[in-house]
Design a protein around this motif. Structure first.
Motif, PDB file in Angstrom:
ATOM      1  N   PRO A  27      36.148  84.440 -20.909  1.00  0.00           N
ATOM      2  CA  PRO A  27      37.558  84.324 -20.898  1.00  0.00           C
ATOM      3  C   PRO A  27      38.151  83.848 -22.359  1.00  0.00           C
ATOM      4  CG  PRO A  27      36.995  83.300 -19.002  1.00  0.00           C
ATOM      5  CD  PRO A  27      35.735  83.601 -19.598  1.00  0.00           C
ATOM      6  N   ARG A  28      38.705  84.718 -23.101  1.00  0.00           N
ATOM      7  CA  ARG A  28      38.936  84.121 -24.355  1.00  0.00           C
ATOM      8  C   ARG A  28      39.980  82.726 -24.359  1.00  0.00           C
ATOM      9  NH1 ARG A  28      43.202  84.185 -27.868  1.00  0.00           N
ATOM     10  NH2 ARG A  28      42.701  84.307 -30.232  1.00  0.00           N
ATOM     11  N   GLU A  29      41.220  82.936 -23.525  1.00  0.00           N
ATOM     12  CA  GLU A  29      41.888  81.753 -23.556  1.00  0.00           C
ATOM     13  C   GLU A  29      41.578  80.508 -23.155  1.00  0.00           C
ATOM     14  OE1 GLU A  29      44.917  82.309 -24.662  1.00  0.00           O
ATOM     15  OE2 GLU A  29      43.952  84.135 -25.406  1.00  0.00           O
ATOM     16  N   GLU A  30      40.405  80.532 -22.132  1.00  0.00           N
ATOM     17  CA  GLU A  30      39.742  79.334 -21.797  1.00  0.00           C
ATOM     18  C   GLU A  30      39.006  78.839 -22.971  1.00  0.00           C
ATOM     19  OE1 GLU A  30      36.885  79.206 -18.206  1.00  0.00           O
ATOM     20  OE2 GLU A  30      38.531  80.038 -17.404  1.00  0.00           O
ATOM     21  N   ILE A  31      38.303  79.544 -23.471  1.00  0.00           N
ATOM     22  CA  ILE A  31      37.531  79.092 -24.973  1.00  0.00           C
ATOM     23  C   ILE A  31      38.547  78.547 -25.880  1.00  0.00           C
ATOM     24  CG2 ILE A  31      36.131  79.929 -26.710  1.00  0.00           C
ATOM     25  CD1 ILE A  31      34.667  81.635 -24.928  1.00  0.00           C
ATOM     26  N   LEU A  32      39.640  79.298 -26.180  1.00  0.00           N
ATOM     27  CA  LEU A  32      40.516  78.804 -27.137  1.00  0.00           C
ATOM     28  C   LEU A  32      40.899  77.220 -26.836  1.00  0.00           C
ATOM     29  CD1 LEU A  32      41.948  79.224 -29.669  1.00  0.00           C
ATOM     30  CD2 LEU A  32      44.042  80.201 -28.385  1.00  0.00           C
ATOM     31  N   ALA A  33      41.253  77.158 -25.514  1.00  0.00           N
ATOM     32  CA  ALA A  33      41.690  75.648 -24.737  1.00  0.00           C
ATOM     33  C   ALA A  33      40.660  74.648 -24.929  1.00  0.00           C
ATOM     34  CB  ALA A  33      42.018  75.792 -23.475  1.00  0.00           C
ATOM     35  N   ASP A  34      39.536  75.100 -24.794  1.00  0.00           N
ATOM     36  CA  ASP A  34      38.262  74.227 -24.981  1.00  0.00           C
ATOM     37  C   ASP A  34      38.201  73.811 -26.379  1.00  0.00           C
ATOM     38  OD1 ASP A  34      38.060  74.260 -22.377  1.00  0.00           O
ATOM     39  OD2 ASP A  34      36.106  75.400 -22.303  1.00  0.00           O
ATOM     40  N   ILE A  35      37.988  74.812 -27.422  1.00  0.00           N
ATOM     41  CA  ILE A  35      37.545  74.373 -28.551  1.00  0.00           C
ATOM     42  C   ILE A  35      38.904  73.779 -29.255  1.00  0.00           C
ATOM     43  CG2 ILE A  35      35.924  76.091 -29.123  1.00  0.00           C
ATOM     44  CD1 ILE A  35      37.993  77.638 -30.533  1.00  0.00           C
ATOM     45  N   THR A  36      40.048  73.984 -28.760  1.00  0.00           N
ATOM     46  CA  THR A  36      41.270  73.084 -29.445  1.00  0.00           C
ATOM     47  C   THR A  36      41.092  71.869 -29.223  1.00  0.00           C
ATOM     48  OG1 THR A  36      42.588  75.085 -29.208  1.00  0.00           O
ATOM     49  CG2 THR A  36      43.949  73.050 -29.618  1.00  0.00           C
ATOM     50  N   SER A  37      40.834  71.460 -27.804  1.00  0.00           N
ATOM     51  CA  SER A  37      40.608  70.144 -27.603  1.00  0.00           C
ATOM     52  C   SER A  37      39.562  69.458 -28.289  1.00  0.00           C
ATOM     53  CB  SER A  37      40.891  69.882 -26.189  1.00  0.00           C
ATOM     54  OG  SER A  37      39.316  70.242 -25.773  1.00  0.00           O
ATOM     55  N   LEU A  38      38.231  70.044 -28.349  1.00  0.00           N
ATOM     56  CA  LEU A  38      37.047  69.580 -29.012  1.00  0.00           C
ATOM     57  C   LEU A  38      37.417  69.291 -30.501  1.00  0.00           C
ATOM     58  CD1 LEU A  38      33.561  70.262 -28.310  1.00  0.00           C
ATOM     59  CD2 LEU A  38      34.199  70.368 -30.789  1.00  0.00           C
ATOM     60  N   LEU A  39      38.181  70.322 -31.272  1.00  0.00           N
ATOM     61  CA  LEU A  39      38.493  70.100 -32.632  1.00  0.00           C
ATOM     62  C   LEU A  39      39.488  68.836 -32.918  1.00  0.00           C
ATOM     63  CD1 LEU A  39      38.343  73.654 -33.627  1.00  0.00           C
ATOM     64  CD2 LEU A  39      36.573  71.785 -34.936  1.00  0.00           C
TER      65      LEU A  39
END
Ligand code: SF4
Ligand code: SF4
Lengths: 89, 370
Positions: free
Chosen positions: A66-78
């Motif tokens: 799921p794209r939205e989950e990935i977007l949230a994850d990479i935002t916090s990682l970055l």
């Protein structure tokens, strides 16, 4: 960082293979950061033109996740990498 | 198996136009004719990368005094090493700097002697040096290279640390290294003129703490409290022969740049020994590895694997025994030596013994005019 942000490695930071220790490292002046597998995959996608949204698209299609989950994850990682001075917007 | 090193310090030359009285070069300076050649350095860079080094610091003396500096930067970069140039900045113009950047230079570390030009030039023993450094710093950032400012601090400039922090910001440095003088070699000869006072030190520490908060995300400040005011020593080089190796201009392979002055060692010669053989098998690198060599009170101490008994070179400089506990540790039987040195510096003047070659090469006969 927002989905439109185009992140890149901070000035002076270089991604290098560390063969002697079988890992990849981000090197900077007098410092070294060892990314885990997920962080490494994201760092490899930082080419100075891909936005956060584009990186999420790429990973979502790669892993059929799921794209939205990935977007949230990479935002916090970055955000975390930016606080450490490894990447900049 | 010995874990591989992370970084190589390549001291390319002892030549330097400056004459800093705290220079970390040995008091017996290597002559230009004894320096390793381009091919040998290039081979060492490849060996360092194969051994596991990730970073290289090209240092000196002044590394850009080498005419082959461009070839050496290229060789280091092609070997895959993160290449850092540690320079006084007074010998490079924009064209040469751009060439170094194109050859693969990753980072520049520029030394400044003070924030106040007249004082900076007096400390460095080089008139006009400070102004040249400021010009050079602007060239570095204009070339798109990341810049660290390195300020060696002591009694005669420590009061201006806030101005040095401002200077780092104004020059666009991403990092400021505030290094207290380490007292061996030239600096030991100048200790009385350089030792900071407790009041100065406390003000400096407070200034660094405030600046770290005020400039978070813009300027990283590295700062360590100096040994003479500490009660436990620093972990020197992360432990002897554990993370780091150095090669002197004449090709001695060393666990730290100051180790060459220690007597009773046969440091491997880079002309005839590989870095791997030196790192893994030489007696010199193995002598102070681990904790087995340690005397009391280090033996069995809970901090033995944190500070590794402190600095071997400082232990030798102060006690005459390189295997002694670093006197910076309050548990050392020699700890009182530090307080005595502070006392002596209280009563001392400000004159320097500048770094100079011990014997100047014989003067060339001057041909008659006309
Ligand atoms: S400390 Fe000063 S004299 Fe020594 S190498 Fe550096 S700039 Fe030159
Ligand atoms: S006794 Fe030795 S190991 Fe313990 S703190 Fe002092 S220097 Fe470090």
């Amino acid at each position: 960082m927002s989905p439109e942000t185009v992140p890149k490695l901070a000035r002076g930071m270089k991604l290098r293979e560390d063969k002697a220790r079988a890992q990849w490292v981000v090197l900077g002046p007098e410092r070294m950061f060892v990314p885990d597998e997920i962080a490494l995959e994201i760092i490899r996608l930082l080419d100075g033109s891909r936005s956060l949204a584009a990186i999420a698209d790429e990973l979502a299609s790669r892993y059929a996740a799921p794209r939205e989950e990935i977007l949230a994850d990479i935002t916090s990682l970055l955000d975390d990498l930016a606080a450490k001075g490894v990447v900049t917007a | 198996m010995t874990a591989p090193p992370l970084a190589l310090l390549a001291e390319l030359t002892h030549r330097c136009p400056l004459r800093c009285p705290y220079c970390s070069n040995p008091t017996a300076l290597t002559r230009p004719g004894e320096e390793l050649d381009t091919a040998t350095w290039s081979r060492l860079f490849v060996e360092a990368a194969e051994l596991g080094c990730l970073q290289i610091h090209l240092s000196g003396g002044e590394p850009t005094a080498r005419r082959d500096i461009l070839d050496l930067v290229r060789a280091a970069s092609e070997a895959g090493l993160y290449t850092n140039l540690i320079t006084s900045g007074v010998l490079l113009n924009g064209t040469r700097l751009d060439a170094l950047a194109a050859a693969g230079l990753d980072h520049v570390q520029l030394s400044v002697q003070d924030a106040e030009p007249a004082s900076a030039d007096r400390i460095g023993g080089y008139r006009g040096g400070h102004a040249k450094k400021l010009d050079f710093a602007r060239l570095v950032t204009a070339a798109g290279l990341p810049l660290t400012l390195n300020a060696v601090v002591h009694r005669q400039n420590l009061d201006r640390l806030p101005a040095m922090i401002d200077l780092a910001l104004a020059l666009g440095a991403g990092r400021l290294e505030v290094a207290h003088v380490q007292y061996y070699g030239w600096a030991l000869a100048n200790r009385d003129a350089l030792m900071p006072t407790r009041t100065q030190l406390d003000a400096a520490t407070a200034a660094v703490e405030a600046a770290r908060i005020a400039h978070r995300g813009r300027l990283v400040i590295d700062y360590v409290v100096p040994d003479y005011y500490a009660t436990r020593p620093k972990s020197c080089m992360g432990g002897w022969g554990q993370r780091f190796l150095a090669v002197s201009p004449a090709g001695r392979i060393l666990p730290c740049h100051a180790a060459e002055s220690l007597p009773g060692f046969d440091f491997p010669d880079a002309r005839t020994t590989t870095l791997r053989a030196a790192w893994e098998a030489s007696e010199a690198f193995n002598r102070f590895r681990g904790t087995g060599w340690m005397p009391a009170p280090c033996q069995g101490c809970a901090r033995a694997e944190q500070d590794w008994g402190g600095c071997r070179c400082q232990a030798f400089a102060l006690t005459g025994d390189a295997a002694a506990t670093d006197p910076a540790c309050a548990l050392s039987p020699h700890h009182a030596l530090l307080a005595e040195a502070l006392d002596a510096s209280d009563r001392a003047g400000e004159g320097f013994t500048y770094r100079e070659p011990a014997r100047l090469p014989p003067a060339l006969p001057v041909p008659p005019l006309g």
